[in-house]
Design a protein around this motif. Structure first.
Motif, PDB file in Angstrom:
ATOM      1  N   THR A 107     -62.605   6.342  18.122  1.00  0.00           N
ATOM      2  CA  THR A 107     -61.935   6.526  16.834  1.00  0.00           C
ATOM      3  C   THR A 107     -62.963   6.541  15.725  1.00  0.00           C
ATOM      4  OG1 THR A 107     -59.979   5.372  17.628  1.00  0.00           O
ATOM      5  CG2 THR A 107     -60.210   5.587  15.255  1.00  0.00           C
ATOM      6  N   ARG A 108     -62.966   7.583  14.954  1.00  0.00           N
ATOM      7  CA  ARG A 108     -63.917   7.704  13.850  1.00  0.00           C
ATOM      8  C   ARG A 108     -63.360   7.034  12.596  1.00  0.00           C
ATOM      9  NH1 ARG A 108     -64.786  14.007  13.463  1.00  0.00           N
ATOM     10  NH2 ARG A 108     -62.512  13.804  13.446  1.00  0.00           N
ATOM     11  N   PRO A 109     -64.238   6.568  11.676  1.00  0.00           N
ATOM     12  CA  PRO A 109     -63.763   5.963  10.422  1.00  0.00           C
ATOM     13  C   PRO A 109     -62.822   6.873   9.648  1.00  0.00           C
ATOM     14  CG  PRO A 109     -66.103   5.552  10.714  1.00  0.00           C
ATOM     15  CD  PRO A 109     -65.701   6.509  11.794  1.00  0.00           C
ATOM     16  N   ASP A 110     -63.092   8.207   9.675  1.00  0.00           N
ATOM     17  CA  ASP A 110     -62.214   9.136   8.961  1.00  0.00           C
ATOM     18  C   ASP A 110     -60.808   9.133   9.543  1.00  0.00           C
ATOM     19  OD1 ASP A 110     -64.223   9.804   7.287  1.00  0.00           O
ATOM     20  OD2 ASP A 110     -64.692  11.734   8.202  1.00  0.00           O
ATOM     21  N   ASP A 111     -60.720   8.985  10.893  1.00  0.00           N
ATOM     22  CA  ASP A 111     -59.407   8.941  11.530  1.00  0.00           C
ATOM     23  C   ASP A 111     -58.617   7.726  11.051  1.00  0.00           C
ATOM     24  OD1 ASP A 111     -60.008  11.223  12.953  1.00  0.00           O
ATOM     25  OD2 ASP A 111     -60.771  10.109  14.690  1.00  0.00           O
ATOM     26  N   ASN A 112     -59.281   6.563  10.977  1.00  0.00           N
ATOM     27  CA  ASN A 112     -58.613   5.343  10.504  1.00  0.00           C
ATOM     28  C   ASN A 112     -58.136   5.503   9.069  1.00  0.00           C
ATOM     29  OD1 ASN A 112     -58.999   3.980  12.919  1.00  0.00           O
ATOM     30  ND2 ASN A 112     -61.002   3.176  12.293  1.00  0.00           N
ATOM     31  N   ARG A 113     -58.982   6.114   8.241  1.00  0.00           N
ATOM     32  CA  ARG A 113     -58.599   6.317   6.845  1.00  0.00           C
ATOM     33  C   ARG A 113     -57.389   7.241   6.737  1.00  0.00           C
ATOM     34  NH1 ARG A 113     -63.102   7.978   5.046  1.00  0.00           N
ATOM     35  NH2 ARG A 113     -62.673  10.220   5.028  1.00  0.00           N
ATOM     36  N   ASN A 114     -57.376   8.318   7.514  1.00  0.00           N
ATOM     37  CA  ASN A 114     -56.259   9.256   7.455  1.00  0.00           C
ATOM     38  C   ASN A 114     -54.972   8.610   7.929  1.00  0.00           C
ATOM     39  OD1 ASN A 114     -57.875  11.296   6.461  1.00  0.00           O
ATOM     40  ND2 ASN A 114     -58.361  12.133   8.496  1.00  0.00           N
ATOM     41  N   TRP A 115     -55.059   7.830   9.011  1.00  0.00           N
ATOM     42  CA  TRP A 115     -53.864   7.145   9.490  1.00  0.00           C
ATOM     43  C   TRP A 115     -53.355   6.154   8.453  1.00  0.00           C
ATOM     44  CZ3 TRP A 115     -50.469   8.401  12.871  1.00  0.00           C
ATOM     45  CH2 TRP A 115     -50.815   9.168  13.984  1.00  0.00           C
ATOM     46  N   ARG A 116     -54.235   5.438   7.822  1.00  0.00           N
ATOM     47  CA  ARG A 116     -53.820   4.462   6.794  1.00  0.00           C
ATOM     48  C   ARG A 116     -53.170   5.163   5.615  1.00  0.00           C
ATOM     49  NH1 ARG A 116     -56.603   1.464   2.489  1.00  0.00           N
ATOM     50  NH2 ARG A 116     -55.565  -0.545   2.238  1.00  0.00           N
ATOM     51  N   GLU A 117     -53.753   6.265   5.179  1.00  0.00           N
ATOM     52  CA  GLU A 117     -53.187   6.993   4.046  1.00  0.00           C
ATOM     53  C   GLU A 117     -51.825   7.576   4.395  1.00  0.00           C
ATOM     54  OE1 GLU A 117     -56.170   9.793   2.943  1.00  0.00           O
ATOM     55  OE2 GLU A 117     -57.522   8.245   2.123  1.00  0.00           O
ATOM     56  N   ARG A 118     -51.683   8.070   5.632  1.00  0.00           N
ATOM     57  CA  ARG A 118     -50.383   8.597   6.059  1.00  0.00           C
ATOM     58  C   ARG A 118     -49.332   7.493   6.107  1.00  0.00           C
ATOM     59  NH1 ARG A 118     -52.803  12.011  11.144  1.00  0.00           N
ATOM     60  NH2 ARG A 118     -53.877  13.638   9.923  1.00  0.00           N
ATOM     61  N   TRP A 119     -49.757   6.313   6.624  1.00  0.00           N
ATOM     62  CA  TRP A 119     -48.828   5.179   6.685  1.00  0.00           C
ATOM     63  C   TRP A 119     -48.382   4.777   5.286  1.00  0.00           C
ATOM     64  CZ3 TRP A 119     -45.385   1.883   8.071  1.00  0.00           C
ATOM     65  CH2 TRP A 119     -45.314   0.617   7.473  1.00  0.00           C
ATOM     66  N   ILE A 120     -49.313   4.704   4.338  1.00  0.00           N
ATOM     67  CA  ILE A 120     -48.966   4.318   2.967  1.00  0.00           C
ATOM     68  C   ILE A 120     -48.015   5.339   2.354  1.00  0.00           C
ATOM     69  CG2 ILE A 120     -49.902   4.038   0.632  1.00  0.00           C
ATOM     70  CD1 ILE A 120     -52.398   2.812   1.921  1.00  0.00           C
TER      71      ILE A 120
END
Length: 376
Positions: A4-17
């Motif tokens: 899992t790349r840092p960008d993937d985590n950021r995108n998932w977090r932004e989608r969740w928000i």
């Protein structure tokens, strides 16, 4: 195995928000949540929190009216009939009843029967802390500056009543006796509770000589003197402030116990010969550049192995998050100088200015004050 790349985590977090916010803003979900048994309690608690945010200024002004009228002191002597209260505070009975009911909703007063009122539990606690009472009266200036919060933010901070009150915020190094009198009194009134938390949390007896920088009317130094009788004490502040401190120390019988140095700690070198230097509610009053300059001056004044103790409210304090960026963030912006910092930010600044190590010292009431100790 897929990494899992840092960008993937950021995108998932932004989608969740984004998904969460769409759901919470949906009127249909709000109607469902308030009716559904498993979510009803959560919705009611969140609604109360939201209402308190919107109505907070009214609550503050209710407390301000109680303080200005001396209502809490009046009821501390014992319950009174509303007609007597109205006569004593010089407010019509109808207005007095309106204030008493508002104060009772905040647990500041308590109705005993149809006509008699007593001091409430939170009113008693508030009355017992002179520093809070002084701050309530002082907030009149802050509220005046926040009457146009957008204008305050756009003009870059300062320039209003609060900045004029804290004369050093916009005119560093200045201040005659009249200039410093008001804020010196305020700091002196609000310092005792903070001082006791600091002294209870840190062993001052391990040191030989302490220098308190920005010590005001020496309330912190006086508290240390009472608890650590063998510690040699000094204080450094503007000459006009130092003169007020000298008078207070003489009145307390400590005139020969504390050495006072006058100067501007952003321009003048600090005196040497102390193995402990304290900054109590000083660092957050200054922007990054002067704060770093102060830390460098402290580092230069300490001997190898010497200690710096920083004590102040800090941003990001668990359980007290609003007191950092929400309260002190705007307060210091209106003052025209400083910002709240997290403990990690302060520790990074300490490393930048040459301190070998630092640690957080727990306190009993982190909302009021936290402590960081650094070693040269």
């Amino acid at each position: 195995m897929k990494l899992t790349r840092p960008d993937d985590n950021r995108n998932w977090r932004e989608r969740w928000i984004a998904w969460r916010n769409r759901i919470l803003a949906d009127p249909g979900f709000q109607r469902f949540a308030v009716r559904f048994p498993l979510t009803r309690g959560i919705v009611r608690a969140r609604a109360r929190t939201m209402f308190d945010l919107v109505a907070g200024f009214t609550y503050s002004q209710t407390i301000a009216a109680c303080v200005e009228l001396g209502l809490l002191e009046l009821l501390a002597a014992g319950p009174l009939a509303i007609e007597e209260i109205a006569a004593r505070v010089d407010v019509p009975v109808e207005g007095t009843e309106r204030l008493l009911r508002a104060a009772a909703a905040l647990n500041l007063t308590q109705r005993l029967d149809a006509t008699r009122w007593a001091l409430g539990a939170d009113g008693a606690a508030l009355r017992g802390n002179g520093g809070i009472v002084e701050m309530v009266a002082h907030h009149r200036l802050l509220y005046a500056d926040l009457a146009d919060p957008v204008g305050l933010l756009r003009r870059g901070g300062g320039g209003g009543q609060l900045a004029h009150y804290w004369t050093y915020a916009e005119r560093a190094g200045e201040g005659d006796g009249d200039d410093v009198a008001a804020y010196s009194r305020l700091m002196a009134a609000s310092q005792p509770l903070v001082a006791q938390h600091i002294i209870d949390s840190y062993g001052f007896g391990r040191h030989a000589r302490m220098l308190d920088v920005g010590g005001g009317e020496a309330r912190f130094v006086r508290a240390v003197a009472a608890r650590v009788p063998r510690l040699a004490l000094s204080m450094f502040d503007l000459p006009a402030v130092g003169a007020r401190a000298k008078a207070a120390l003489l009145a307390a019988g400590l005139g020969n116990r504390v050495e006072i140095f006058g100067g501007n700690f952003l321009e003048d070198p600090l005196p040497h010969g102390h193995d402990l230097i304290t900054l109590v509610r000083v660092l957050h009053d200054h922007d990054d550049a002067p704060a770093l300059a102060l830390l460098r001056a402290v580092h230069a004044a300490l001997p190898p192995g010497g200690t710096l103790l920083i004590a102040e409210p800090m941003a990001g304090t668990r359980g007290a998050e609003p007191s950092g960026d929400a309260y002190f963030g705007l307060y210091l912006w209106a003052m025209g100088s400083g910002r709240p910092r997290t403990a990690d930010e302060i520790r990074r600044m300490l490393r930048m200015t040459g301190f070998a190590e630092s640690r957080i010292v727990p306190t009993a009431l982190p909302l009021t004050v936290r402590i960081i100790v650094a070693t040269r």
